[in-house]
Design a protein around this motif. Structure first.
Motif: not given
Lengths: 725, 299
Positions: A2-3, B186-188, B191
């Protein structure tokens, strides 16, 4: 994932492990703390003064409120956050708060005037915008951009927009930009300069310009109209970029629909001329290159008559573009129709090196790179500032060392060359007309008076009346008003020096002088850098020229004068001309100094004097018409204090037994001795003795003044002079 | 402590406490809640007009900020003196003028004329590509001429009242920058977080608390990211990461509450006005004020 900061299984395990560790640590610490506390409590019980200890051993950390749950956090350093203290906004103030002083210039964008803010007395430049809502679609976008860009560009070398003010009442729609007042723009300045800036000055100017342009580009602003007339310079040698009417914000990559109709033709870059609609900060760098060239030669570098001519001038100077040095230039809109000459080796390449022979190699390479045909080749402002040219000798001149100039915008004028042209020999004397030149004799009148004060009666003169005469100089009324009427005899020459004021300098200023510093003398703009002697010389020379031009100045035939001359044993051959004597004395090529007493022997025809002057001539009791003692001190403080003191003493002792004050002065004595020999006095003059005294006093003063002038004035000991400015 | 005193892409001029305390409209007797409603309505109008004119959201945001600045403070403009639609049109025109997306006066005026016919359903109007046939959206040449002159006049008044302070720094760019710094973009979830954060920033434009006039862009961006990350479930550092962006905890807390409260405010407004039109011209406003006084007297 996710992050980066999201929880994962590993994270959880790691967290658990860390938690356990922490727990363990905390337990240990708590135990320790308990032990310490117990000990302390014990000690406290024993000593019984808890208060002292509390203040002495205050715990460094904040006391925990609940021991069990509190986390073990290290004391954190105070973190400082960036604070914002930005100005707000408020309605425009009114132009009524400014007093308009004078007009500076008018352009297509508006009128620029010099103004004074009423509240603070500060001098500012006020630019009144030309507004035409129907034509511009409301408030003109150029003005809007100018205001926005100037607000965003607060920099030492960018003109400071203080505020925007509006008109009042019926003129409510008027908009004025209030900017700092800067004395010069480089263009007008250069036009007035005899020589271009010296290399060290050029370096400083370009460095300053470069730093401003760097700042602008750093803030995403394109100026798009850099040129010498938009480059202002103050009297401290500081450059300020002005006129942001063409400026705009840009981005990277630059917007693709920019107008190509920017930048004054002579400073317009190749890509603009070839019709590019996408361009970047390189257009400003090209303009900078043009300014650089212009500063070196004092002439605009590329003065094309139109776009085509401009391009050909550029190609002439910088060579002809080809695909090697500027890939893709053929695709620019205007390049398609461009018919370039067949490329011979000779036509290729830049001739900058040969066009600026005095420029160093580094300078030529900088100019060459700024004037690269290919915009991508031009250095950025930052790169330009780091160029070797600025590090080599001569080093950039400190701004403080810059010469100052009279400001046109500030309505200061350059002093014209005061030396008049030599009169044309044999030419007809100019028609004179009804010019009142009585004032020329104001100085003389003082001499006359000095003489009569000495008890000397009607001194005999060479002749009766005199002719009206054209004189190319004017006597400053203020100065002649305050001329020290009491100064005896010798004051004559000094008076001459001070009263006779070349017309062209009366409102003028020389190079090296600004209004601010010229003001200690009040309203008078006083060309201080010229020494008194110089001024006297100028005045005398003008007088002489006037006389030569106008024919005989004194009435009386040549023979009469010759006889007078013989009687007086004049050192000058031929016709005795007192002014010539003065001049020769001033030039120090005459052995025997001129004696003011000579002048006083000439009886002036007073019929041509204005009535009020008769009072001065007739009266000689040291008072004016109202009976007030005549003030002796000169207004401009040009007379040495010692002279004034002596004069005062002379006055006190009275006229009868007036003695030269400095008896011990050898030169004075010898002068007096000489005088006896040199002067063959008229035996008919009954007041001989008085005259002698008078001459002595007068002579002494004159000597003192002029000798002192020679030595002391150069030393510039201002405190030595009577301080009566 | 470092202090930023110059305006830049980071810093906006903020409204002073005096300016927030009262407004010229209130001094002219316009009730505070009515003023708030009108302000909200014109902001919506501007947003719709921006969409119809195909302007970038930055310009819409700038025009809304300029509009708010005009109304705020005792020296500001008064609703009793100017039609708020005119002011809205002028602020959009003014914001677009120096940008790369300048719009012509007639474009602006036509769009506002059209929206005036469709209100209060701006959202619907903005979504339609072709105006519905039953609406007369065309301005005649004469009307256009008078409207254009009025636009120029209001524009110059606005500039004068704002002291030519049209600088608006926006948080959108900063927001992306911060997301990159936090390594979220940059992660999923990147956005999604960015989208949500932008949505919050757009929402903040409508806040009755005039967030763009009281907070610097950095604070707005940080609060939007904080909320967006919470809502999308993207993880953020556990430390006080907002301090990196020079926002303290208090500001962040206030902004988060303010941003979340806009929804409630909007619903309330919708309920309050229903299909009634919010008074956007001086006449309508005066009629509304009279109606209110009559209601009060009747009760």
């Amino acid at each position: 994932m996710l992050s980066r900061w999201a929880e994962t299984a590993e994270d959880a395990a790691e967290d658990a492990r860390r938690k356990a560790e922490k727990e363990e640590k905390r337990r240990l610490k708590a135990e320790k703390q308990k032990a310490v506390d117990a000990q302390r409590a014990k000690a406290q019980q024993q000593n019984g003064h808890q208060d002292d200890r509390d203040t002495a051993e205050r715990p460094a950390k904040r006391r925990r409120l609940s021991e069990g749950t509190s986390k073990d956090t290290a004391p954190q350093a105070e973190r400082t956050l960036l604070r914002f203290n930005t100005p707000g906004w408020q309605p425009c103030r009114s132009i009524e708060r400014f007093d308009l002083l004078n007009h500076i210039e008018e352009g297509s964008y508006g009128f620029v005037s010099r103004a004074k803010e009423e509240a603070t007395g500060e001098i500012v430049a006020v630019k009144k915008l030309k507004l035409d809502p129907a034509r511009d679609g409301g408030f003109p976008v150029t003005a809007l951009r100018e205001i926005q860009c100037l607000n965003a560009a607060k920099h030492r070398h960018i003109v400071d927009l203080r505020e925007v003010v509006t008109g009042e009442g019926a003129a409510k729609e008027d908009v004025y930009l209030v900017m700092e007042f800067v004395e010069h723009d480089l263009k007008t300045l250069q036009e007035d300069m005899d020589e271009p800036f010296v290399p060290s000055e050029v370096k400083t100017l370009i460095l300053q310009l470069g730093s401003a342009v760097e700042f602008l580009h750093d803030h995403w602003i394109l100026h798009r109209d850099l040129k010498t007339s938009n480059t202002l310079m103050n009297n401290r040698g500081e450059i300020k970029i002005a006129d942001f009417g063409m400026a705009r914000y840009c981005g990277d990559p630059p917007p693709n629909n920019l107008t190509q109709l920017v930048v004054t033709l002579w400073y317009r870059s190749t890509e603009l001329l070839l019709g590019a609609t996408t361009y970047d900060s390189a257009v400003d760098m090209w303009s900078l290159g043009c300014i650089f060239g212009e500063l070196l030669t004092k002439q605009p570098l590329l003065q094309g008559k139109n776009e085509v001519d401009q391009l050909s001038k550029i190609f002439e100077l910088c060579g002809i573009p080809n695909e090697d040095i500027w890939p893709g230039f053929k695709r620019l809109p205007n390049a398609r129709t461009l018919r370039l000459p067949t490329q011979s080796k000779a036509a290729q390449g830049s001739i900058i090196r040969s066009k600026f022979p005095t420029l160093t190699n580094a300078g030529a390479s900088l100019l060459n790179s700024l004037l690269s045909l290919n915009p991508a080749e031009r250095p950025s402002a930052k790169q330009m500032l780091e160029h070797a040219y600025f590090r080599e000798d001569p080093r950039p001149k400190p701004t403080a060392m810059f010469p100052t100039f009279p400001s046109k915008a500030g309505q200061e004028k350059r002093r014209r060359q005061v030396t008049p042209n030599a009169p044309v020999r044999g030419g007809a004397a100019p028609a004179l007309g009804e010019i009142d030149y009585s004032s020329i004799f104001k100085g003389r009148e003082a001499e006359e008076k000095g003489v009569s004060r000495g008890g000397r009666g009607g001194s005999r003169g060479g002749g009766g009346g005199m002719k009206r005469n054209d004189i190319p100089f004017d006597i400053d009324p203020e100065l002649s008003e305050t001329a020290d009427r009491g100064e005896v005899g010798g004051g004559g020459k000094a008076d001459c020096a001070k009263k006779i004021w070349p017309v062209s300098t009366s409102s003028a200023q020389p190079r090296g002088f600004s209004t601010e510093t010229a003001q200690p003398f009040g309203e008078m703009i006083f060309p201080a850098p010229i020494t008194d002697d110089e001024r006297a010389m100028v005045a005398i020379e003008r007088t002489m020229n006037a006389q030569r031009r106008a024919g005989p100045f004194w009435t009386g035939s040549k023979e009469q004068w010759a006889s007078y001359d013989a009687q007086n044993n004049s050192p000058v051959d031929g016709v005795f001309n007192p002014f010539e004597n003065v001049a020769t004395y001033g030039r120090k090529n005459l052995k025997r100094p001129w004696r003011p007493a000579d002048l006083s022997r000439i009886k002036l025809d007073t019929r041509f004097f204005p009535k009020e002057l008769h009072a001065f001539i007739d009266k000689d009791d040291g008072t004016d018409e109202d009976g007030n003692p005549i003030k002796r001190q000169k207004k401009l403080g040009l007379v040495k204090k010692s002279v004034l003191d002596k004069l005062a003493k002379f006055d006190e002792e009275g006229n009868e037994d007036a003695e030269p004050v400095a008896e011990d002065d050898e030169s004075v004595k010898s002068d007096k001795d000489e005088e006896g020999e040199d002067f063959d006095r008229d035996p008919g003059d009954t007041n001989y003795e008085d005259e002698e005294d008078e001459f002595g006093g007068g002579d002494y003063n004159a000597e003192q003044y002029f000798d002192g002038g020679d030595e002391d004035f150069d030393e510039g000991g201002a405190d030595e002079y009577a301080d009566d400015g | 402590m470092a202090v930023i005193t110059e305006l830049s892409h980071l810093a906006n001029p903020l409204a002073s406490s005096t300016q927030l305390e009262t407004s010229n409209s209130q001094l002219d007797g316009v009730p505070r809640d009515l003023e708030t409603s009108i302000r909200y309505e014109t902001a919506r109008l501007l947003q719709a007009a921006g969409i119809l004119l195909r302007l970038p959201q930055e310009l819409v945001a700038q025009s809304i900020v300029i509009l708010y600045r005009f109304w705020v403070g005792p020296d500001g403009g008064s609703l009793v003196d100017h039609d708020s639609t005119d002011v809205a049109a002028a602020s959009l025109y003014l914001a677009a003028k120096p940008s790369a997306h300048a719009v012509s006066p007639s474009q602006t005026l036509q769009v506002f004329h059209y929206l005036n016919q469709t209100r209060p359903d701006y959202a619907g109007a903005a979504k339609q590509d072709v105006p519905p046939e039953d609406i007369d959206w065309h301005l005649s040449e004469g009307d256009l001429e008078t409207a254009r002159n009025r636009l120029y006049k209001v524009e110059s008044t606005m500039l004068r009242v704002l002291g030519f302070q049209t600088h608006v720094a926006l948080p959108y760019g900063l927001c992306i920058n911060y997301l990159q710094t936090l390594d979220v973009s940059s992660s999923t979830a990147g956005s999604a977080v960015a989208k949500r954060a932008f949505a919050h920033l757009n929402t903040a434009l409508f806040s009755p608390q005039l967030l763009y006039l009281t907070f610097q862009p950095s604070a707005l961006a940080t609060a939007a990211i904080y909320l967006a990350a919470r809502e999308t479930g993207a993880g953020l550092p556990e430390t006080e990461w907002w301090e990196v962006f020079d926002v303290d905890r208090e500001d962040l807390g206030f902004l988060v509450v303010a941003l979340t409260s806009v929804e409630g405010f909007a619903t309330e407004e919708k309920q309050r006005w229903g299909q009634r039109k919010v008074p956007l011209s001086v006449e309508e406003l005066q009629a509304e004020m009279e109606r209110r006084t009559m209601l009060e007297n009747g009760q």
